[in-house]
Design an enzyme around this catalytic site. Structure first.
Site, mmCIF file in Angstrom:
data_model
loop_
_atom_site.group_PDB
_atom_site.id
_atom_site.type_symbol
_atom_site.label_atom_id
_atom_site.label_comp_id
_atom_site.label_asym_id
_atom_site.label_seq_id
_atom_site.Cartn_x
_atom_site.Cartn_y
_atom_site.Cartn_z
ATOM 1 N N GLU A 1 2.790 1.596 -7.201
ATOM 2 C CA GLU A 1 3.562 1.494 -8.449
ATOM 3 C C GLU A 1 3.438 2.845 -9.128
ATOM 4 O O GLU A 1 2.493 3.088 -9.875
ATOM 5 C CB GLU A 1 2.984 0.389 -9.350
ATOM 6 C CG GLU A 1 3.045 -1.001 -8.771
ATOM 7 C CD GLU A 1 4.448 -1.614 -8.842
ATOM 8 O OE1 GLU A 1 5.359 -0.992 -9.418
ATOM 9 O OE2 GLU A 1 4.601 -2.720 -8.312
ATOM 10 N N GLY B 1 0.061 8.801 -5.641
ATOM 11 C CA GLY B 1 0.596 8.020 -4.527
ATOM 12 C C GLY B 1 0.753 8.857 -3.270
ATOM 13 O O GLY B 1 0.520 8.385 -2.149
ATOM 14 N N GLY C 1 -0.016 4.560 -10.749
ATOM 15 C CA GLY C 1 -0.266 5.871 -11.353
ATOM 16 C C GLY C 1 0.852 6.838 -11.021
ATOM 17 O O GLY C 1 1.985 6.432 -10.742
HETATM 18 P P1 NAD Z 1 -2.899 9.121 -12.528
HETATM 19 O O1 NAD Z 1 -2.118 9.193 -11.269
HETATM 20 O O2 NAD Z 1 -3.476 10.361 -13.075
HETATM 21 O O3 NAD Z 1 -4.134 8.103 -12.324
HETATM 22 C C1 NAD Z 1 -3.925 6.753 -11.988
HETATM 23 C C2 NAD Z 1 -5.179 6.225 -11.308
HETATM 24 O O4 NAD Z 1 -5.279 6.794 -10.004
HETATM 25 C C3 NAD Z 1 -6.484 6.584 -12.010
HETATM 26 O O5 NAD Z 1 -7.363 5.490 -11.929
HETATM 27 C C4 NAD Z 1 -6.979 7.763 -11.201
HETATM 28 O O6 NAD Z 1 -8.375 7.951 -11.262
HETATM 29 C C5 NAD Z 1 -6.558 7.345 -9.813
HETATM 30 N N1 NAD Z 1 -6.395 8.434 -8.842
HETATM 31 C C6 NAD Z 1 -5.862 9.658 -9.037
HETATM 32 N N2 NAD Z 1 -5.848 10.349 -7.886
HETATM 33 C C7 NAD Z 1 -6.364 9.549 -6.934
HETATM 34 C C8 NAD Z 1 -6.609 9.693 -5.537
HETATM 35 N N3 NAD Z 1 -6.321 10.821 -4.896
HETATM 36 N N4 NAD Z 1 -7.158 8.656 -4.870
HETATM 37 C C9 NAD Z 1 -7.456 7.506 -5.501
HETATM 38 N N5 NAD Z 1 -7.250 7.314 -6.826
HETATM 39 C C10 NAD Z 1 -6.715 8.325 -7.536
HETATM 40 O O7 NAD Z 1 -1.963 8.401 -13.617
HETATM 41 P P2 NAD Z 1 -2.196 8.194 -15.179
HETATM 42 O O8 NAD Z 1 -2.036 9.496 -15.891
HETATM 43 O O9 NAD Z 1 -3.403 7.381 -15.429
HETATM 44 O O10 NAD Z 1 -0.951 7.246 -15.535
HETATM 45 C C11 NAD Z 1 0.343 7.711 -15.767
HETATM 46 C C12 NAD Z 1 1.206 7.623 -14.528
HETATM 47 O O11 NAD Z 1 1.171 6.299 -14.001
HETATM 48 C C13 NAD Z 1 2.671 7.884 -14.818
HETATM 49 O O12 NAD Z 1 3.203 8.636 -13.764
HETATM 50 C C14 NAD Z 1 3.280 6.494 -14.851
HETATM 51 O O13 NAD Z 1 4.660 6.451 -14.599
HETATM 52 C C15 NAD Z 1 2.502 5.811 -13.805
HETATM 53 N N6 NAD Z 1 2.522 4.366 -13.969
HETATM 54 C C16 NAD Z 1 3.300 3.622 -13.114
HETATM 55 C C17 NAD Z 1 3.388 2.261 -13.285
HETATM 56 C C18 NAD Z 1 4.256 1.435 -12.392
HETATM 57 O O14 NAD Z 1 4.076 0.218 -12.399
HETATM 58 N N7 NAD Z 1 5.176 1.993 -11.636
HETATM 59 C C19 NAD Z 1 2.659 1.628 -14.296
HETATM 60 C C20 NAD Z 1 1.858 2.404 -15.129
HETATM 61 C C21 NAD Z 1 1.796 3.783 -14.947
#
Ligand code: NAD
Length: 509
Positions: free
Chosen positions: A264, A247, A242
């Site tokens: 990631e 992270g 995410g």
């Molecule tokens: P996001 O960070 O909003 O959410 C990702 C996941 O994390 C969701 O399931 C969310 O509920 C969970 N989450 C959020 N805060 C949390 C916390 N404090 N504790 C535990 N879980 C938590 O991301 P998004 O909008 O769904 O996706 C887009 C982002 O993900 C972009 O920044 C993209 O670059 C990144 N991404 C990275 C990769 C990679 O492999 N590097 C792959 C896909 C997406």
């Protein structure tokens, strides 16, 4: 304003969703507070229950209990579940792909490709199940054997993002299962239906081969549900995909309990285009990487660093290609760019464009929202912006289709610009000069986890390790030796002599 077209379209999409779920073996979930929406119309498809704290706890307990037996099943036998899953995914590739389109808004070809990636990683994991190699090293002591063995780690908590709602789960789960781990999955709250479908397919696969379906658990809901998973010391590995912001919250919490983390996170990927580049090939590579998936891939190309001598012709070609891109309903034939996931993504794009223009950027093309009957849906034309410098907004990841173009004169300066962002996921150089290509791949070249030559930044194969450096989090998933993160290593010394020599020649008599 009347929303009749949207209402009608949403009704049809609801019916389509229900049929797809049925064909995927998912019972219609009881209604609840979690809303599954489609970015195609921006409307709700179905509601379902979010997991409460007790349900999360119970899921972790079930996974921890299942692990006690699963870790003793020989790895090639564990692979039987993954083999069956691959067969089910192959049989249901179209249905699952369509559900990805409905929930995440990906065009058909990309959604089907995402399911193909799941099948590919299953195949990889099946082979891997016979290759969880440990090393044997020469012991310094006579009559001794020194070796490493790899053991299952425990419960793996998988947290995934909306933009790869199924592939990232499969990367983690196929590998974790053959490694002898059990899985608790917290998918994105934006994509609960594809998660239900994957969960059902996996449990069916387990039942059909006589394995314990409890090896996989699904919990659904907002970030707080993920935090509970992150904080639970029974979860040996938290594999979280995410945003960097996520992270930054997850990593210290897992570290505080000495758990293991695989991160990631976001990327801010760039391509350098040198004077010798094949401009036709480069244009094709750039347009797919920058505009594909409506700019919503972690590996989306966001920065173009082009030599001043070819900037004019290259930007002309890209803007000509951009003007021809069909943006619209991803279920329609010929559409190449679907919707943004939601209004927040659109607001992020608009505000980034405003900042870029305030920094002296010149909007070459795109950036506008397409008018239509769907006021809750957000379709945008991919934007190409020429920037005078790599300003703060360019150094951030905006999860939308904006490509910032910068020019350079000297390759060393281009590489410095390339590496001058906090993220380090994917990168490319387009060149026909081997010296330049090698310079980019060298230790003082690209600082990213993925560095390509003459291909775009997105669209990785599963055979290689996937992940990035710096704020991207340092994790590696998928192929190569990424499996090692999902196992624990033991170093074993066996004395088969009648003496007891100590290491380093120490005498203790
Ligand atoms: P996001 O960070 O909003 O959410 C990702 C996941 O994390 C969701 O399931 C969310 O509920 C969970 N989450 C959020 N805060 C949390 C916390 N404090 N504790 C535990 N879980 C938590 O991301 P998004 O909008 O769904 O996706 C887009 C982002 O993900 C972009 O920044 C993209 O670059 C990144 N991404 C990275 C990769 C990679 O492999 N590097 C792959 C896909 C997406």
């Amino acid at each position: 304003m009347s929303h009749a077209p949207t209402d009608g379209a949403t009704r049809e999409l609801r019916e389509q969703t229900e049929k797809l779920l049925q064909r995927l073996g998912v019972e219609t979930p009881p209604p609840g507070e979690l809303s599954a929406r489609t970015p195609i119309t921006g409307r709700e498809l179905i509601t379902l229950r979010a997991s409460d704290s007790a349900a999360v706890d119970a899921a972790i307990t079930r996974a921890a209990t299942a692990f006690r037996n699963w870790r003793t099943v020989p790895a090639p036998q564990r692979a039987a579940v993954v083999r069956r899953l691959a067969a089910l995914l192959t049989a249901h590739q179209d249905e699952l792909g369509e559900l990805v389109t409905l929930e995440a808004g990906k065009i058909g070809a990309e959604a089907r490709g995402e399911v193909q990636e799941m099948i590919d990683i299953c195949e990889f994991a099946i082979g891997l199940s016979r290759q969880l190699y440990g090393r044997t090293m020469p012991s310094e002591r006579p009559g001794h054997r020194l070796m490493e063995t790899w053991h299952p780690l425990g419960v793996v908590g998988v947290i995934s993002a909306f933009n790869f709602p199924v592939a990232v789960w499969a990367w983690n789960t196929a590998v974790a299962l053959v490694c002898g781990d059990t899985v608790v999955w917290k998918p994105s709250e934006a994509t609960p239906l594809t998660a239900l479908a994957c969960h059902e397919l996996l449990r069916r696969a387990a039942r059909e081969v006589g394995a314990d379906p409890e090896v996989h658990q699904l919990i659904q809901g907002p970030a707080a549900i993920g935090e509970q998973l992150v904080d639970d010391s029974r979860v040996a590995l938290v594999s979280a995909t995410g945003s960097v912001r996520m992270g930054q919250r997850v990593a210290p919490r897992v570290a505080a309990r000495f758990g293991r983390c695989l991160l990631e996170l976001g990327g801010n990927n760039a391509a350098i285009v040198t004077p010798s580049a094949d401009l036709d090939l480069t244009t094709r590579g750039i347009v797919f990487a920058a505009a594909g998936t409506a700019g919503q891939r972690c590996t989306t190309l966001r920065r173009l660093i082009v030599h001043a001598s070819v900037a004019g012709p290259l930007l002309d070609r890209i803007s000509a290609a951009y003007r021809q891109l069909r943006v619209g309903n991803p279920l329609d034939e010929g559409v190449l760019v679907g919707p943004l996931i939601n209004e927040r993504a659109y607001d992020g794009m608009r505000s980034a464009l405003e900042r870029a223009l305030a920094d002296g950027g010149e909007l070459i093309c795109g950036g506008e929202r397409l008018e239509g009957p769907d006021e809750d849906a957000f379709y945008v034309r991919p934007a190409l912006v020429r920037m005078p410098a790599q300003t703060a907004v360019v150094r951030e990841e905006t999860f939308a289709p904006i490509l910032y173009a910068l020019t350079y004169h000297d390759l060393d300066a281009a590489i410095e610009l390339h590496n001058g962002v906090p993220q380090g996921l994917s990168s490319s150089i387009f060149t026909r000069d081997q010296r330049e290509a090698e310079r980019f791949l060298a230790a003082d070249g690209s600082d990213c986890g993925i560095a390509n030559v003459n291909i775009g930044t997105s669209g990785a194969e599963i055979g290689g390790a996937f992940g990035g450096e710096k704020q991207t989090g340092g994790g590696r998933e998928s192929g190569s030796d990424s499996w090692k993160t999902y196992m624990r290593r033991a170093t074993n010394t066996v004395n088969y002599s009648t003496e007891l020599p100590l290491a380093q020649g120490i005498r203790f008599e």
